[in-house]
Scaffold this motif. Structure first.
Motif, PDB file in Angstrom:
ATOM      1  N   HIS A  42      -1.949   0.710  -5.019  1.00 23.96           N
ATOM      2  CA  HIS A  42      -1.945  -0.595  -4.360  1.00 23.96           C
ATOM      3  C   HIS A  42      -1.361  -1.629  -5.311  1.00 23.96           C
ATOM      4  O   HIS A  42      -1.737  -1.669  -6.485  1.00 23.96           O
ATOM      5  N   ASP A  94       0.883  -1.162   0.000  1.00 28.24           N
ATOM      6  CA  ASP A  94       0.000   0.000   0.000  1.00 28.24           C
ATOM      7  C   ASP A  94       0.922   1.214   0.000  1.00 28.24           C
ATOM      8  O   ASP A  94       1.631   1.455   0.966  1.00 28.24           O
ATOM      9  N   ASP A 117       1.534   4.985   0.270  1.00 29.61           N
ATOM     10  CA  ASP A 117       0.852   6.164   0.798  1.00 29.61           C
ATOM     11  C   ASP A 117       1.766   7.378   0.718  1.00 29.61           C
ATOM     12  O   ASP A 117       2.729   7.480   1.477  1.00 29.61           O
TER      13      ASP A 117
HETATM   14 MN   LIG Z   1      -3.171   3.591   1.355  1.00 34.43          MN
END
Ligand SMILES: [Mn+2]
Ligand SMILES: [Mn+2]
Length: 296
Positions: A174, A133, A135
């Motif tokens: 992702h 993931d 970010d």
């Molecule tokens: Mn995220």
DNA sequence: CTGTCAT
DNA sequence: ATGACAGTCCGGTCC
DNA sequence: GGACCG
């Protein structure tokens, strides 16, 4: 209030005209219709996987809340699965979506976001994929996220593994690597952390795996910690509470060019994109890969 | 599902 | 009495 | 227990 019948399950629908996305005027009815349309594509990411739904009863600018536990007043036919919670010291009756009626009941609660486990109820400690993931921190641009994703892709390629890509629907990406069952979350996490450390060696100014936000320095957080029992990410094609109703959209790797902007993938154009590109993630759960043993 | 309000 | 409408509500892990 | 994740 109106009642519809889906395969003989009675689903009560309420407030269908309530506007959830004021800028676009999309209503709860639009949300429910979208999830009905997309159900064939998300079915496998929901079935047998405990669900965390995020509900926005007053629209994307109103109060929102996560819900996991099926309320007492849920219809008797709703799919649920009891899992003992250490936190709560009793079983949580997890909502799951095993049939279309379940999804419509869920959507009727203004559940804009659908987040599901990476594992299934039969083997809750054995994920179906290893997931990065990405970010972006507050000093990162989307092109930095792309940069990091491409380094990860290169490493994954050289390991002869197949990885799938999607937008988060907000500002991140992702990456899902489907694996055969049998690996525990502890194993997939070690694998992912090893790769993340390699990426940081290549791009030390851009990426971090610091858990403390203060220590991240606004860089792209390579979040591998989401790989754990009970943790979730939005399923592919989950709609998001953004002004234009962005969607967590599967991408081809060759779409990762500097001009790509994730806010372009929305409820308004998803149908067209699917017509043109098809469902880029349709095969993911059929692919059962082994993780490199030298990293575990 | 349950509770309230209008008819 | 009937029906429209509204409310809806966090756990796991890491440190 | 608090930070952090979705
Ligand atoms: Mn995220
Ligand atoms: Mn994250």
């Amino acid at each position: 209030m109106s009642t519809i019948r889906i395969n003989n399950f009675k689903v009560e629908l309420s407030n269908l005209d309530k506007v959830l996305w004021p800028k676009q005027g999309y209503t709860k009815g639009d949300l429910i219709n979208y999830y009905i349309d997309i159900y064939p594509l998300i079915q496998d990411f929901l079935a047998q996987r405990p669900l965390s739904l995020k509900s926005y009863p007053d629209g994307i600018n109103g109060k929102s809340f996560f819900q996991k536990n099926a309320p007492d007043y849920a219809p008797h036919w709703l799919s649920t699965y009891g899992i003992y919670s250490r936190h709560r010291k009793e079983a949580i009756n997890w909502i799951t979506v095993n049939k279309l009626a379940d999804l419509v009941w869920v959507a009727n609660r203004a559940s804009i976001e659908l987040h599901s486990w990476f594992s299934t109820i039969n083997k809750p400690d054995e994920p179906s994929f290893a997931v990065f993931d990405l970010d972006p921190g507050d000093r990162s641009r989307f092109k930095d996220v792309i940069d990091i994703a491409l380094v990860i892709k290169k490493i994954i390629d050289e390991m002869k593994l197949i990885a799938f890509l999607k937008t988060s629907g907000k500002s991140g990406l992702h990456i899902y690597i489907p694996i055969k069952t049998g690996y525990k979350f502890t194993a997939s996490k070690i694998f992912l952390k090893s790769i993340a450390e390699m990426v940081i060696r290549v791009k030390p100014g851009l990426a971090t795996i610091e858990w403390r936000k203060k220590k991240r320095d606004g860089k792209v957080y390579i979040d591998y910690r989401q790989n754990g029992r009970g943790k979730t990410l939005p399923v592919p094609y989950s709609i998001r509470p953004t002004a234009n109703a962005t969607i967590s959209t599967p991408l081809n790797w060759d779409e990762l060019n500097p001009k790509l902007s994730p806010e372009k993938f929305t409820l308004a154009n998803i149908a067209n994109r699917l017509k043109k590109k098809g469902d880029l993630w349709s095969d993911i759960l059929q692919i059962k890969q082994s993780l490199p043993s030298y990293l575990l």
